[in-house]
Design a protein around this motif. Structure first.
Motif, PDB file in Angstrom:
ATOM      1  N   SER A   2       0.818  -1.201   0.000  1.00 26.15           N
ATOM      2  CA  SER A   2       0.000   0.000   0.000  1.00 26.15           C
ATOM      3  C   SER A   2       0.858   1.260   0.000  1.00 26.15           C
ATOM      4  N   LEU A   3       0.240   2.358  -0.452  1.00 22.98           N
ATOM      5  CA  LEU A   3       0.932   3.645  -0.462  1.00 22.98           C
ATOM      6  C   LEU A   3       1.303   4.047   0.964  1.00 22.98           C
ATOM      7  N   ARG A   9       7.817   3.430   5.173  1.00 18.98           N
ATOM      8  CA  ARG A   9       9.190   2.955   4.963  1.00 18.98           C
ATOM      9  C   ARG A   9      10.118   4.092   4.551  1.00 18.98           C
ATOM     10  N   ILE A  10       9.613   4.967   3.695  1.00 16.69           N
ATOM     11  CA  ILE A  10      10.412   6.125   3.275  1.00 16.69           C
ATOM     12  C   ILE A  10      10.752   6.980   4.493  1.00 16.69           C
ATOM     13  N   ASN A  11       9.773   7.164   5.375  1.00 18.09           N
ATOM     14  CA  ASN A  11       9.989   7.979   6.574  1.00 18.09           C
ATOM     15  C   ASN A  11      11.027   7.338   7.497  1.00 18.09           C
ATOM     16  N   HIS A  42      15.390  -3.471  -2.664  1.00 16.25           N
ATOM     17  CA  HIS A  42      15.907  -4.296  -1.562  1.00 16.25           C
ATOM     18  C   HIS A  42      17.034  -3.596  -0.805  1.00 16.25           C
ATOM     19  N   TYR A  43      17.699  -2.649  -1.439  1.00 15.11           N
ATOM     20  CA  TYR A  43      18.780  -1.897  -0.797  1.00 15.11           C
ATOM     21  C   TYR A  43      18.269  -1.196   0.460  1.00 15.11           C
ATOM     22  N   PHE A  44      17.013  -0.770   0.401  1.00 16.53           N
ATOM     23  CA  PHE A  44      16.417  -0.076   1.546  1.00 16.53           C
ATOM     24  C   PHE A  44      15.755  -1.072   2.501  1.00 16.53           C
ATOM     25  N   GLY A  45      15.033  -2.057   1.974  1.00 21.89           N
ATOM     26  CA  GLY A  45      14.356  -3.037   2.814  1.00 21.89           C
ATOM     27  C   GLY A  45      15.303  -3.898   3.628  1.00 21.89           C
ATOM     28  N   ARG A  46      16.519  -4.131   3.110  1.00 21.76           N
ATOM     29  CA  ARG A  46      17.521  -4.922   3.833  1.00 21.76           C
ATOM     30  C   ARG A  46      18.459  -4.042   4.665  1.00 21.76           C
ATOM     31  N   LEU A 260       7.978  -1.997  10.971  1.00 24.11           N
ATOM     32  CA  LEU A 260       7.821  -1.714  12.396  1.00 24.11           C
ATOM     33  C   LEU A 260       8.832  -0.680  12.885  1.00 24.11           C
ATOM     34  N   GLY A 261       9.457   0.010  11.939  1.00 21.52           N
ATOM     35  CA  GLY A 261      10.342   1.112  12.300  1.00 21.52           C
ATOM     36  C   GLY A 261      11.816   0.818  12.162  1.00 21.52           C
ATOM     37  N   GLY A 262      12.180  -0.455  11.939  1.00 28.42           N
ATOM     38  CA  GLY A 262      13.587  -0.799  11.713  1.00 28.42           C
ATOM     39  C   GLY A 262      14.493  -0.574  12.905  1.00 28.42           C
TER      40      GLY A 262
END
Length: 347
Positions: A2-3, A9-11, A42-46, A260-262
């Motif tokens: 979702s948007l 995630r961007i935040n 994936h660079y950001f998600g990982r 969940l905020g990383g």
């Protein structure tokens, strides 16, 4: 996705104080974009943008990731039903003497099965009486009810004798309209309890069966609940800590998923237990149990959830199409794994 989730995630990325410099991030993203021929989300998600991240080139991009976990070759249809239904999986393990929590009873909607008898339950009052009978007969103080097809900690409830009436009032309709197994509680290893005692903190061990039939261990990590929750799943508020697959020790830092905020933890946020150097009890035995499970259920790619008791490891559940993100982080990137080319070729 979702948007709203993407914006969150961007935040998380923008507010992360552990980022590399903007110049390095842009350079690495462009380099991966050229190598992978698609934008490297994936660079950001990982969390590969973080200063202490492993080699950013060693990680699967989202296309590779999806092709591996969704591959029919890796998820043979004839084996998937053994894992997708918790009652089937538990009965299978018991039949083959694989250590697993005992199923006390189960229900298929309002039909409850216990000790060879069928009880038809029509309302919450009858449900309370049924559960009280089970607790009295088995001399248990609590037990878990788990949805037959739940995953990620969803559909899991810990029912306690002292709170039974209140809990049935809250979730009784859900139980009577669904299908659940009712399992004995796992007595957790005391060393693991020191880290976090409110949930069963499981190992996730990923296995892959190569083209000649040998089972290999991929990533290994341990999950912990937080905030008094009785489940440890990352999607339910828990976090994971990688395990050194050679020494069996926790690596020093735990991580929440980005959704969940990383957050990063060097000690458990509830108990203050420091992760670095903790040697996981029965780690070698846990790996051997997973290899044994992969013989009985020879799914090429599987994720096994192992609980640790004072007597040794027990299998809680097995997962097809396992989300191998945390396992890859624990390993340091599956692109450098000796089985990488084979996993991609079989996708």
């Amino acid at each position: 996705m979702s948007l709203k989730a993407n914006l969150f995630r961007i935040n998380v990325f923008l507010k992360d104080g552990n980022k590399k410099s903007l110049f390095i991030i842009i350079r690495e993203v462009l380099e991966l974009w050229i190598i992978k021929k698609n934008f490297p989300i994936h660079y950001f998600g990982r969390f590969l943008y973080r200063k202490d991240a492993a080699n950013y080139k060693d990680f699967l991009d989202m296309k590779e990731y999806a092709s591996i976990i969704l591959s029919k070759e890796n998820n043979q249809e004839e084996f998937v039903p053994f894992l997708n239904n918790k009652l089937v999986f538990s009965n299978f393990c018991e039949k083959h003497h694989l250590p697993t929590p005992k199923v006390i009873s189960y229900n298929l909607k309002n039909q409850f099965f216990y000790n060879g008898e069928i009880h038809r339950i029509h309302n919450k009052i009858e449900l309370i009486e049924y559960f009280l009978m089970i607790l009295k007969t088995t001399q248990q103080e609590a037990f878990f009810v788990k949805s037959l097809i739940g995953y990620g900690g969803r559909g899991v409830h810990l029912l306690k004798l002292g709170k039974l009436k209140q809990q049935v009032e809250e979730i009784g309709d859900l139980l009577l309209s669904g299908s659940f197994i009712h399992q004995e509680c796992i007595i957790q290893h005391p060393q693991v309890n020191e880290i976090y005692p409110n949930s069963v903190n499981t190992l996730r061990i990923e296995t892959y069966i190569d083209n000649v039939g040998d089972t290999h261990i991929l990533g290994t990590f341990m999950r912990f609940g937080t905030g008094g929750k009785v489940v440890d799943n990352v999607g339910s508020g828990g976090f994971f800590v990688p395990i050194n697959a050679e020494t069996g020790e926790l690596i020093e830092k735990g991580t929440h998923g980005m959704i969940l905020g990383g957050g990063e933890h060097y000690k458990h946020p509830d108990t203050g237990f420091v992760f670095k150097g903790f040697k996981v009890p029965f780690f070698e035995e846990s790996k051997e149990l997973c290899k044994q499970l992969s013989i009985y259920i020879p799914l090429k790619l599987a994720g096994w959830d192992i609980a640790l008791t004072p007597e040794g490891p027990v299998i809680v559940e097995g997962n097809n199409t396992p989300g191998i993100t945390a396992g890859e982080v624990a390993y340091g990137g599956y692109v450098k794994h000796p089985l990488y080319k084979q996993m991609i070729a079989n996708a």
